[in-house]
Write a protein that holds these residues in place. Structure first.
Motif, mmCIF file in Angstrom:
data_model
loop_
_atom_site.group_PDB
_atom_site.id
_atom_site.type_symbol
_atom_site.label_atom_id
_atom_site.label_comp_id
_atom_site.label_asym_id
_atom_site.label_seq_id
_atom_site.Cartn_x
_atom_site.Cartn_y
_atom_site.Cartn_z
ATOM 1 N N SER A 1 -3.641 -4.719 -6.772
ATOM 2 C CA SER A 1 -4.914 -4.789 -6.424
ATOM 3 C C SER A 1 -4.808 -4.654 -4.804
ATOM 4 C CB SER A 1 -5.919 -6.100 -6.703
ATOM 5 O OG SER A 1 -5.071 -7.232 -6.431
ATOM 6 N N THR A 2 -4.031 -5.202 -4.364
ATOM 7 C CA THR A 2 -3.796 -5.311 -2.896
ATOM 8 C C THR A 2 -3.403 -3.750 -2.468
ATOM 9 O OG1 THR A 2 -2.680 -7.295 -2.616
ATOM 10 C CG2 THR A 2 -2.670 -5.959 -0.707
ATOM 11 N N LYS A 3 -2.942 -2.999 -3.051
ATOM 12 C CA LYS A 3 -2.304 -1.661 -2.812
ATOM 13 C C LYS A 3 -3.825 -0.728 -3.001
ATOM 14 C CE LYS A 3 2.175 -2.169 -4.587
ATOM 15 N NZ LYS A 3 3.250 -2.012 -5.446
ATOM 16 N N LEU A 4 -4.518 -0.995 -3.874
ATOM 17 C CA LEU A 4 -5.617 -0.299 -4.101
ATOM 18 C C LEU A 4 -6.695 -0.670 -3.217
ATOM 19 C CD1 LEU A 4 -5.837 -0.138 -8.106
ATOM 20 C CD2 LEU A 4 -5.052 1.646 -6.544
ATOM 21 N N HIS A 5 -6.938 -1.864 -2.963
ATOM 22 C CA HIS A 5 -8.340 -2.454 -2.197
ATOM 23 C C HIS A 5 -8.144 -2.999 -1.020
ATOM 24 C CE1 HIS A 5 -10.098 -1.892 -6.146
ATOM 25 N NE2 HIS A 5 -9.316 -2.567 -6.697
ATOM 26 N N GLY A 6 -6.889 -3.120 -0.609
ATOM 27 C CA GLY A 6 -6.425 -3.880 0.854
ATOM 28 C C GLY A 6 -6.926 -5.571 0.604
#
Length: 141
Positions: A12-17
């Motif tokens: 989720s961090t990789k996708l949404h920051g």
């Protein structure tokens, strides 16, 4: 950078920051190491592959705001626009769900950092991990 390194393992961090919230309560001129901002700047701008959606700084003392104002001139204007100083914890509730905030900030999370770090250290003994360590080594010159 340990926390950033581990947060980057989440899809989720990789996708949404990420949105960063930091309470600066207790910060004083006596407990700041000038090397830290330099390391953070090098890491966040061009080295660490993370998209920072916003940064919220609570309880920032006046001297920090003054120094930050000068140092932030070196930040890209897009990043400067994402950094917000807040004086009232209720302001963060409009941005971050209370379920994600620590209890000390009116949230519901009872996160135990020491336990979290110990669990991660145990995992690292048993399996290889991707790490930002090598990225930071390149910038330490």
């Amino acid at each position: 950078f340990f926390v950033v390194d581990r947060v980057l393992q989440r899809e989720s961090t990789k996708l949404h920051g990420v949105t960063i919230f930091h309470d600066l309560r207790g910060l004083s001129r006596n407990n700041i190491d000038i090397r830290i901002p330099k390391l953070i700047f090098k890491g966040l701008f061009g080295t660490i592959p993370i998209q920072i959606k916003a940064v919220y700084l609570l309880n920032a003392p006046g001297f920090f705001k003054a120094i930050f104002k000068v140092l932030s001139m070196a930040f890209p204007s897009k990043m400067r626009a994402r950094i917000h100083f807040i004086d009232d914890i209720s302001d963060i509730y409009e941005v971050i769900d209370k379920d994600s905030l620590l209890e000390e900030h009116g949230g519901k999370s009872d996160h135990d950092t020491a336990k979290w770090v110990a669990n991660l250290a145990e995992q690292e003994k048993n399996e290889p991990i991707d790490s930002l360590y090598y990225c930071l080594q390149k910038t330490s010159d």
